[in-house]
Design a protein around this motif. Structure first.
Motif, mmCIF file in Angstrom:
data_model
loop_
_atom_site.group_PDB
_atom_site.id
_atom_site.type_symbol
_atom_site.label_atom_id
_atom_site.label_comp_id
_atom_site.label_asym_id
_atom_site.label_seq_id
_atom_site.Cartn_x
_atom_site.Cartn_y
_atom_site.Cartn_z
ATOM 1 N N ARG A 1 92.112 76.492 55.178
ATOM 2 C CA ARG A 1 91.848 76.410 56.607
ATOM 3 C C ARG A 1 92.490 77.591 57.330
ATOM 4 N NH1 ARG A 1 93.055 70.805 59.270
ATOM 5 N NH2 ARG A 1 92.168 71.993 61.013
ATOM 6 N N LYS A 2 91.944 77.914 58.496
ATOM 7 C CA LYS A 2 92.464 79.042 59.268
ATOM 8 C C LYS A 2 92.684 78.638 60.722
ATOM 9 C CE LYS A 2 89.937 82.524 56.536
ATOM 10 N NZ LYS A 2 91.065 83.272 55.974
ATOM 11 N N MET A 3 93.744 79.165 61.320
ATOM 12 C CA MET A 3 93.945 79.025 62.749
ATOM 13 C C MET A 3 93.167 80.131 63.449
ATOM 14 S SD MET A 3 95.461 77.497 65.362
ATOM 15 C CE MET A 3 96.965 76.643 64.843
ATOM 16 N N LYS A 4 92.307 79.743 64.387
ATOM 17 C CA LYS A 4 91.533 80.726 65.139
ATOM 18 C C LYS A 4 92.422 81.298 66.235
ATOM 19 C CE LYS A 4 87.315 78.092 64.288
ATOM 20 N NZ LYS A 4 86.284 77.218 64.898
ATOM 21 N N CYS A 5 92.716 82.579 66.128
ATOM 22 C CA CYS A 5 93.702 83.193 67.011
ATOM 23 C C CYS A 5 93.114 84.299 67.876
ATOM 24 C CB CYS A 5 94.847 83.796 66.189
ATOM 25 S SG CYS A 5 95.856 82.572 65.330
ATOM 26 N N GLU B 1 104.647 81.932 60.375
ATOM 27 C CA GLU B 1 104.901 80.495 60.448
ATOM 28 C C GLU B 1 103.600 79.696 60.440
ATOM 29 O OE1 GLU B 1 107.656 78.361 60.463
ATOM 30 O OE2 GLU B 1 108.534 80.206 59.649
ATOM 31 N N LEU B 2 102.621 80.165 61.187
ATOM 32 C CA LEU B 2 101.328 79.473 61.205
ATOM 33 C C LEU B 2 100.701 79.482 59.818
ATOM 34 C CD1 LEU B 2 99.917 80.973 64.523
ATOM 35 C CD2 LEU B 2 100.459 78.565 64.157
ATOM 36 N N ASP B 3 100.726 80.642 59.183
ATOM 37 C CA ASP B 3 100.132 80.796 57.859
ATOM 38 C C ASP B 3 100.804 79.868 56.843
ATOM 39 O OD1 ASP B 3 98.478 82.285 55.856
ATOM 40 O OD2 ASP B 3 100.452 82.915 55.140
ATOM 41 N N LYS B 4 102.112 79.778 56.952
ATOM 42 C CA LYS B 4 102.889 78.956 56.006
ATOM 43 C C LYS B 4 102.515 77.477 56.111
ATOM 44 C CE LYS B 4 107.344 78.525 56.822
ATOM 45 N NZ LYS B 4 108.774 78.946 56.937
ATOM 46 N N GLY C 1 95.899 82.237 56.417
ATOM 47 C CA GLY C 1 95.659 81.102 57.296
ATOM 48 C C GLY C 1 95.383 81.501 58.735
ATOM 49 N N ILE C 2 95.276 82.813 58.973
ATOM 50 C CA ILE C 2 95.052 83.343 60.320
ATOM 51 C C ILE C 2 93.701 84.063 60.374
ATOM 52 C CG2 ILE C 2 95.849 85.062 62.007
ATOM 53 C CD1 ILE C 2 97.740 82.756 61.838
#
Length: 232
Positions: free
Chosen positions: A121-125, A112-115, A157-158
């Motif tokens: 851009r990337k979410m820093k997880c 879901e985050l990637d979508k 995106g992750i």
């Protein structure tokens, strides 16, 4: 604006910064590698603002409603961390607002985050690990961490920047040491894989009661609520 024990937030921040510096000197760490997250879930927007006014940059929230309210009131100030369990259907609410997620533990959430992440851009997880094995705590089993992170390679995106855990609350914080040490060893194991999607340099561990032990064991992000901003 008062924090814990009648001290102001500014006084608390000053005291914690001194302690962090002393611990870094004691164990031979660079204080610039340490990031203090002010966990503001129990306090007002005004108190969160007071924390930012001290020079702290990192703000942590763990419920989507409160997270959005504070972000809308205070942005563009701060670097925002979502530290609680996040339902996949609510991923859309933090994308584009929160830079860090400390509770990635499901492929469905990564998907879901990637979508929803803007292209490029990337979410820093942080992958959340249940090191202690407590049923009441979220996170994946340590034995499953490597395989889980490997599956995340397809989600562009992750970015897995590190691992996160929550230790049990002990009257003697020293009892948390084996838990924090285990997470550090696991982080080092992942880092040796040299995955581009999972550099895994960071450790999110340690809260008001046990952050000193966490720092000695390698924490790079400490999540401090009560000891910093109090509880309103």
């Amino acid at each position: 604006m008062e924090g814990e024990h009648g001290m102001t937030v500014e006084e608390n921040v000053k005291s914690i910064n001194i302690e962090v510096k002393e611990i870094c000197q004691k164990v031979g760490r660079d204080v610039s590698d340490i990031h203090i997250i002010a966990v503001t879930k129990y306090v007002s927007i005004e108190t969160a603002q007071a924390a930012l006014h001290t020079g702290l940059q990192h703000i942590g929230e763990n419920r989507v409603d409160g997270a959005l309210t504070k972000w809308e009131a205070l942005q563009p100030q701060g670097i925002w961390h979502f530290i609680g369990t996040l339902q996949s259907r609510k991923a859309k609410d933090i994308v584009g607002k929160y830079e860090y997620l400390h509770s990635l533990e499901r492929v469905s959430l990564a998907k879901e985050l990637d979508k929803r992440m803007p292209s490029g851009r990337k979410m820093k997880c942080f992958v959340q690990v249940n090191v202690s094995g407590e049923e009441s705590k979220s996170g994946i089993h340590p034995s499953e961490v490597e395989a889980f992170i490997e599956t995340l390679v397809e989600y562009k995106g992750i970015e897995v920047i590190g691992l996160m855990t929550m230790a049990p609350f002990y009257d003697d914080p020293e009892q948390t040491r084996p838990i924090f040490r285990k997470l550090r060893e696991l982080r080092d194991q992942i880092r040796q894989r040299k995955w581009s999607h999972a550099p895994c340099h960071e450790l999110s561990m340690g809260m008001s009661n046990d952050y000193k032990v966490a720092l000695e064991e390698g924490a790079t992000f400490i999540r401090i609520g009560t000891a910093l901003v109090g509880k309103e």
